[in-house]
Design an enzyme around this catalytic site. Structure first.
Site, PDB file in Angstrom:
ATOM      1  N   THR A 276      34.919 -55.001  -6.592  1.00  0.00           N
ATOM      2  CA  THR A 276      34.860 -54.270  -5.329  1.00  0.00           C
ATOM      3  C   THR A 276      33.939 -55.025  -4.386  1.00  0.00           C
ATOM      4  OG1 THR A 276      35.361 -52.139  -6.293  1.00  0.00           O
ATOM      5  CG2 THR A 276      34.225 -52.106  -4.199  1.00  0.00           C
ATOM      6  N   PHE A 278      31.710 -54.854  -0.980  1.00  0.00           N
ATOM      7  CA  PHE A 278      30.987 -53.915  -0.116  1.00  0.00           C
ATOM      8  C   PHE A 278      30.539 -54.665   1.123  1.00  0.00           C
ATOM      9  CE2 PHE A 278      30.244 -50.427  -3.161  1.00  0.00           C
ATOM     10  CZ  PHE A 278      30.591 -51.058  -4.339  1.00  0.00           C
TER      11      PHE A 278
END
Ligand code: PEP
Ligand code: MN
Length: 678
Positions: A276, A278
């Site tokens: 992921t 960010f």
């Protein structure tokens, strides 16, 4: 004899000396940064990092340490010192923004992936950091806007589930900027109260994204009710608070540890590689040193006219700015019009980027520059790998492919059954990427490994040998096409797991053969490259199936196939959509019996003339005897092959298949040295 207490004391002392050494290293890095800041040199010296890793790997091995373990530790150390360098430059350019205490917001509760990302990003700053969780993305970003927190850590995309639309929409609407990015690996675990069998679990909680990423695992637990919650860590907290053994959550092992629960099952996500990204969001832009490779993010809306987006992309192209992401979102209140979110490599402090942004303004109806920030996902920011051979040292000179003449017109090629594969169709050499390895360019690619994956131990030491001696791709058969039905047929999917694990541990992509069309999808999910073996070169249903997937293919020449039939077979893959095809000459059947097959080296220059596809040579299956492998490998490279594939085995005499042609590790090491010298 020492008592266990004495030994523990000894371990304590050793650990303390490791910490002292790390602290000394940090001090030395600080001095380096200060020196670097004064010259115009780049902050990052990838070449040096690669050499450093190779040196530590070598030394570690000599001390009896596992290579993967040593590489992993030193990668962390290097990453940490790189962060320190960036933080130092950041603070020296933005003195007013480096307060004593910084507050960082994230969505979720302690132990959530966002919290982990925040700690990873801000952990190396000298300042004290206060972390604060918010219930929703909106509340998080509002806190950044109001100044309640200095920075917000906002997830923006996941490599398996894609973009987080809400984040994109909020960033467009709110007066906020992107000042950094962070990437964390997502390793979902099933977490419960105690180590209970899965059959006892009745309800599973998690964030909807995490549930979606584990859908295949969950489908196997049809007796469980699945429930969505605000974040993964909260799901773990709920399981803990309920104190009920039939409840479980999907979350990180960090979250399990944080709340004192047990990991019932690791790695439950559909895809193994799951990251992921960010973005770090703030109220003001931050100026980044031009020596740090940066990315710039922007949002634009084009006028509703033909070629509008193309004109914008052309501005980037004109300024030689490499685009790394393009995403579109609906334009609010304007049905059927779209915003485009673009990331490109470049720093808004750079003149060229400023000019590009200026030129873009003329092409758009709306432009918002979200900010420039140190890039973590681009080529220049990837972690270094231990160096295999010194830069600029070309292993071989590939024979230049002749320009297509009259004989190789598209029309003629088409008559022979291959149009897309022909050099007349594509005059430049195709480059096929397998993980980070490029096949078809100037660098020779070495694929090596055992004929068959035989056991955990066998493939592990083979993988280490390939890595250690400078191989690029690990081979290993798990579905074996054997002449006799009584011979070892391979370990199947169990073997595939071992192969993939070994590849990952040694930083090597893996190639393995698929024999049945029904297995293609499942193998392609795990393996980096799919092999179609000589016996299946004209298995047209298999070719069509492999042609439909997005995975590089190694197509081996059939032992009875002419070069044109070989190319016509490759056309099945290309015509079905998959352009990532590498051809492999592996010997044909002739009247000669001194060798297993006859290696047709003329096929190499002929193929290089007739097709743009990369060509490699497998001398192992051609010769069938290890004695001839070195000379045939060198001859293949001299003939213009882009690489070779050889079989190796820790104890060839005990191999379950193709033992006589396998090189021992020492012989493989010698071959690699000879190739390097060429
Ligand atoms: C192999 O590579 O393991 C193999 C069986 O090769 P081929 O298909 O060339 O015989
Ligand atoms: Mn073999």
């Amino acid at each position: 004899m020492s008592s266990i207490d004495d030994l523990r004391k000894k371990l304590d002392e050793i650990d303390h000396s490791i910490l002292d050494a790390l602290a000394r290293r940090r001090k030395a890095v600080e001095e380096v940064v200060r020196l670097k800041d004064q010259d115009a040199d780049f902050v990052r010296d990838l070449d040096r990092e690669e050499n450093l890793l190779a040196d530590r790997l070598d030394r570690g091995r000599r001390l009896g340490l596992d290579g993967w373990f040593v590489t992993r530790i030193f990668r962390e150390i290097l990453e940490n010192s790189l962060r320190m360098q960036k933080d130092f430059l950041l603070a020296s350019r933005n003195p007013d923004q480096s307060g004593e205490i910084i507050s960082v917001g994230y969505q979720g509760t302690e132990g959530a992936y966002s919290h982990e990302a925040a700690r990873k990003h801000f952990g190396s700053r000298g300042a004290e950091v206060l972390y604060r969780g918010y219930d929703s993305f909106r509340e998080l970003l509002e806190a950044a806007e109001s100044g309640e927190c200095d920075y917000a850590v906002q997830p923006i995309e996941n490599t398996t589930a894609g973009s987080i639309n809400e984040a994109y929409d909020l960033l467009n609407r709110m007066p906020l900027f992107i000042v950094g990015e962070e990437v964390i690996p997502i390793e979902h675990c099933l977490v419960g109260l105690a180590d209970v069998p899965l059959a006892r679990i009745r309800r599973i909680f998690s964030h909807p994204q995490a549930l979606a990423q584990c859908s295949e695992f969950l489908a196997g637990l049809s007796h469980c009710k699945v429930e969505s919650h605000a974040d993964t860590a909260m799901a773990v907290a709920m399981v803990r608070d309920a104190g009920d053994e039939s409840l479980a959550a999907i979350a990180s092992d960090d979250a399990a540890r944080h709340y004192g629960l047990s990991v019932l099952r690791r790695d439950v996500a559909n895809q193994r590689e799951n990251f992921t990204r960010f973005v770090i969001v703030a109220k003001e832009v931050i100026d980044h040193d031009v020596r740090i490779p940066c990315k710039t993010s922007l949002i634009l809306a084009t006028g509703h006219k033909e070629g509008a987006l193309m004109n914008c992309l052309n501005v980037l192209h004109h300024h030689k700015l490499n685009m790394t992401k393009l995403e579109s979102r609906p334009r609010l209140n304007v049905p059927w019009e779209y915003y485009f979110y673009i990331d490109f490599e470049g720093n808004a402090s750079d003149k060229n980027v400023q000019q590009a942004l200026h030129d873009l303004t003329a092409e758009v109806s709306y432009l918002k520059v979200l900010g420039s920030y140190p890039a973590l996902t681009t080529e220049s920011a990837r972690p270094a790998s231990p160096k295999k051979r010194s830069k600029g040292e070309k292993t071989t000179v590939s024979a230049p492919a002749p320009k297509p003449g009259k004989v190789h017109s598209i029309e003629l090629a088409e008559k022979k059954g291959y149009k897309l594969a022909s050099r007349a169709y594509r005059s430049d050499d195709s480059i096929v990427r397998v993980g980070e390895v490029a096949i078809g360019g100037d660098d020779v690619v070495i694929m090596a490994g055992p004929c068959s994956v035989e056991s955990e131990e066998q493939i592990r030491i083979c993988g280490e040998a390939v890595q250690k001696h400078g191989g690029h791709i690990l081979r290993g058969g798990v579905f074996k096409p054997r002449t006799s039905t009584y011979s070892f047929q391979g370990l199947g999917f169990e073997g595939l797991d071992l192969l993939v694990e070994t590849g990952r541990n040694n930083g090597l992509p893996v190639v393995t053969e698929v024999m049945h069309p029904a297995d293609v999808g499942r193998v392609a999910q795990l393996a980096d490259m799919i092999q179609i073996g000589a016996r299946n070169m004209q298995n047209f249903s298999l070719l069509r199936e492999v042609g439909r997937i997005d995975r590089p293919v190694l197509l081996k020449r059939g032992a009875m196939a002419s070069i044109d039939e070989f190319l016509a077979a490759s056309e099945y893959l290309l015509a079905a959509g998959n352009q990532q095809v590498v051809l492999c000459e592996r010997g044909i059947r002739t009247f000669e019996t001194a060798t297993r097959f006859t290696l047709d080296l003329s096929a190499v220059p002929v193929l290089r003339e007739r097709t743009h596809l990369p060509v490699i040579v497998d001398p192992s299956h051609a010769a069938g005897a290890w004695q001839y492998i070195t000379s045939l490998s060198l001859a293949a490279l001299a003939a213009g092959a882009h690489g070779i594939m050889v079989e190796i085995h820790p104890e060839p005499a005990k191999a379950l298949s193709d033992g006589p042609q396998a090189l021992t590790f020492d012989r493989f090491a010698e071959l690699m040295k000879m190739i390097e010298r060429t």
